[in-house]
Design a protein around this motif. Structure first.
Motif, PDB file in Angstrom:
ATOM      1  N   TYR A 150      -0.450  10.090  -6.598  1.00  0.00           N
ATOM      2  CA  TYR A 150       0.548   8.766  -6.244  1.00  0.00           C
ATOM      3  C   TYR A 150       0.307   7.892  -7.308  1.00  0.00           C
ATOM      4  CZ  TYR A 150       2.994   5.844  -2.899  1.00  0.00           C
ATOM      5  OH  TYR A 150       4.080   5.012  -2.259  1.00  0.00           O
ATOM      6  N   GLU A 151       1.583   7.131  -7.552  1.00  0.00           N
ATOM      7  CA  GLU A 151       1.470   5.893  -8.727  1.00  0.00           C
ATOM      8  C   GLU A 151       1.621   4.653  -7.744  1.00  0.00           C
ATOM      9  OE1 GLU A 151       4.750   5.140 -11.551  1.00  0.00           O
ATOM     10  OE2 GLU A 151       5.906   6.724 -10.501  1.00  0.00           O
ATOM     11  N   ARG A 152       0.858   3.861  -8.149  1.00  0.00           N
ATOM     12  CA  ARG A 152       0.588   2.414  -7.840  1.00  0.00           C
ATOM     13  C   ARG A 152       1.024   1.662  -8.794  1.00  0.00           C
ATOM     14  NH1 ARG A 152      -1.828   1.032  -2.871  1.00  0.00           N
ATOM     15  NH2 ARG A 152      -0.756  -1.030  -3.365  1.00  0.00           N
ATOM     16  N   GLN A 165       8.339  -2.556 -11.890  1.00  0.00           N
ATOM     17  CA  GLN A 165       7.223  -2.357 -10.946  1.00  0.00           C
ATOM     18  C   GLN A 165       7.727  -1.258  -9.970  1.00  0.00           C
ATOM     19  OE1 GLN A 165       5.200  -5.599  -9.297  1.00  0.00           O
ATOM     20  NE2 GLN A 165       6.116  -6.839 -10.844  1.00  0.00           N
ATOM     21  N   LYS A 166       6.846  -0.230  -9.628  1.00  0.00           N
ATOM     22  CA  LYS A 166       7.244   0.747  -8.747  1.00  0.00           C
ATOM     23  C   LYS A 166       6.099   1.451  -8.222  1.00  0.00           C
ATOM     24  CE  LYS A 166       8.546   4.431 -12.229  1.00  0.00           C
ATOM     25  NZ  LYS A 166       9.528   5.284 -12.609  1.00  0.00           N
ATOM     26  N   LYS A 167       6.386   2.307  -7.088  1.00  0.00           N
ATOM     27  CA  LYS A 167       5.278   3.090  -6.345  1.00  0.00           C
ATOM     28  C   LYS A 167       5.997   4.403  -5.942  1.00  0.00           C
ATOM     29  CE  LYS A 167       4.617   0.763  -2.124  1.00  0.00           C
ATOM     30  NZ  LYS A 167       3.630   0.190  -1.188  1.00  0.00           N
ATOM     31  N   GLY A 168       5.244   5.495  -5.690  1.00  0.00           N
ATOM     32  CA  GLY A 168       5.594   6.588  -5.289  1.00  0.00           C
ATOM     33  C   GLY A 168       5.063   7.950  -5.566  1.00  0.00           C
ATOM     34  N   PHE A 169       5.437   9.057  -5.079  1.00  0.00           N
ATOM     35  CA  PHE A 169       4.884  10.245  -5.271  1.00  0.00           C
ATOM     36  C   PHE A 169       4.921  10.835  -6.726  1.00  0.00           C
ATOM     37  CE2 PHE A 169       5.537  10.117  -0.788  1.00  0.00           C
ATOM     38  CZ  PHE A 169       4.257  10.292  -0.285  1.00  0.00           C
ATOM     39  N   LEU A 170       4.140  11.253  -7.300  1.00  0.00           N
ATOM     40  CA  LEU A 170       4.123  12.129  -8.707  1.00  0.00           C
ATOM     41  C   LEU A 170       3.780  13.654  -8.253  1.00  0.00           C
ATOM     42  CD1 LEU A 170       2.299   9.530 -11.037  1.00  0.00           C
ATOM     43  CD2 LEU A 170       4.741   9.827 -10.767  1.00  0.00           C
ATOM     44  N   SER A 171       3.601  13.813  -7.236  1.00  0.00           N
ATOM     45  CA  SER A 171       3.442  15.197  -6.641  1.00  0.00           C
ATOM     46  C   SER A 171       4.374  15.508  -5.391  1.00  0.00           C
ATOM     47  CB  SER A 171       2.091  15.665  -6.081  1.00  0.00           C
ATOM     48  OG  SER A 171       1.604  14.689  -5.268  1.00  0.00           O
TER      49      SER A 171
END
Ligand code: SAH
Length: 390
Positions: A150-152, A165-171
């Motif tokens: 996950y990216e924070r 700025q972003k967050k979300g799944f990398l898998s």
């Protein structure tokens, strides 16, 4: 490959091994470069310094990745660096959870990777490293076969680099509420919405340091977040534990964590502003056997250091007053710009104001999975002190 030439007066910091090159240290940039490119850096008289990534938009124009002319920065490079970082953590005793990559300290500037057993949380804080995100994810897949990544990256500092700025799944998506084990206890980690990467691994070794002093004690923990120190205190035999945090969400997590460890009978948590409540309780003459303080960073800019120090003095003065004679104060600071010496001096002044003498039990830094590299002051950021308040 683009070439960067440094000014004649190359800063001592760079020659001592620090990877940052500021724009005012650069004399000229050869050939057409694109932001994020890998460049070769030379002294004014053409001596090779290293290779790194460049971003002319950033105050830190180049961050060095290697000092070896023959080392190529490619997919294999990142695989090797991450493997080595993991080997080091295993060597010093980490098995499940650790900060796997601590940026500069692991020679991958501006990259943070926290490993929560089978789950990984990533922050790519500069353009030059963000470009390699896919490569870094591939390396993690190969080395660990993770259950989730996950990216924070919803971090303001990215904007200085021209990044969003972003967050979300990398898998593949996964349930981001996970449970980790630490020192024989269990904690929920909210990877998606928790603070920073979801959990403060930097105190994981220090949490064990309270083991003996909390036995049979009435404990007050402030800035509790998800209750980690407080639940450790209960586990180590405290009689009662009260934890305070200004965030309702944090308090709700702390309550859940206490229940997860079947320690809800010992631990209570309340939503409160520690500055106000500690002042009030001091006036009322309340006292505890152990008082713990773990506030967030008070400043990130040099202009505000004095204010930050005033904050530390204030909260520690309150903490000391709330500690019974012969009891213990457990106090931390994660403000990078407040040096260990400045921190100790501030506690000293607070104790003098409270007319109490201190006996030092232990003084440490962050957990060893956040290595301190000598010559890179910014890698030495956390101060953790236990004193007996006489
Ligand atoms: N001790 C925790 C980490 C604490 S992080 C651990 O080991 O995991 C700092 C916490 O302080 C955050 O949860 C934040 O919500 C809280 N906080 C910030 N300002 C506060 C205030 N004035 N009073 C109480 N809590 C505060």
């Amino acid at each position: 490959m683009g070439k960067v030439y440094l000014n004649k007066k190359i800063s001592q910091r760079v020659s001592n091994g620090h990877p940052w090159i500021f724009s005012n240290e650069v004399n000229r940039v050869d050939e057409a470069i694109k932001p994020g490119d890998i460049v070769e850096v030379f002294t004014h008289d053409d001596k090779f310094v290293g290779k790194g990534y460049i971003n002319p938009q950033s105050q830190i124009m180049v961050r060095l990745l290697t000092r070896h002319k023959n080392e190529t920065v490619d997919e294999q490079f990142f695989y090797n660096r991450i493997s080595k970082a993991w080997d080091y953590r295993k060597k010093i005793g980490y098995t499940e959870n650790c900060r796997l990559i601590f940026g500069e300290a692991d020679f991958i500037p501006a990259l943070i990777i926290d490993k929560f057993n089978d789950y990984f949380v990533i922050q790519t804080l500069s353009l030059g490293i963000d470009i390699w995100k896919g490569v870094i994810v591939n390396a993690l897949e190969k080395i660990f076969n993770p259950k989730g990544i996950y990216e924070r990256n919803e971090v303001p500092v990215r904007e200085l680099e021209g990044l969003e700025q972003k967050k979300g799944f990398l898998s593949q998506p996964f349930d981001t509420n996970i449970i980790i084990r630490e020192n024989g206890l269990q904690f929920y980690v909210d990877i998606e919405n928790g603070q920073k990467t979801g959990y403060f691994l930097d105190q994981q070794d220090n949490r064990r340091s309270i083991k003996h002093i909390v036995k049979g004690a009435d404990v007050l923990g402030t800035f509790t977040y998800t209750g980690t120190f407080e639940i450790h205190a209960a586990h180590y035999g405290a009689k009662s534990v009260l934890g305070l945090d200004i965030s309702e969400n944090a308090v709700a997590q702390a309550v859940r964590n206490a229940a997860l460890n079947k320690l809800e009978n010992v631990c209570t948590f309340q939503t409160a502003n520690a500055f106000d409540v500690l002042k009030q309780w001091g006036k009322e003459g309340r006292q505890y056997d152990v008082v713990m303080l773990d506030p967030p960073a008070f400043t990130k800019s040099r202009q505000n250091i004095q204010k930050a120090i005033a904050g530390y003095k204030e909260i520690n003065l309150r903490g000391i007053k709330l500690t019974k004679p012969g009891g213990f104060l457990v106090t931390s600071s994660c403000t990078n710009l407040v040096s260990p010496e400045m921190f100790l001096e501030t506690i000293n002044i607070a104790a003098k104001d409270a007319r109490r003498q201190l006996r030092q039990v232990t003084f440490k830094a962050q957990a060893s999975d956040h290595p301190i590299i000598w010559g890179m002051e910014n890698t030495n950021y956390l101060k953790f002190l236990i004193v007996q308040v006489l």
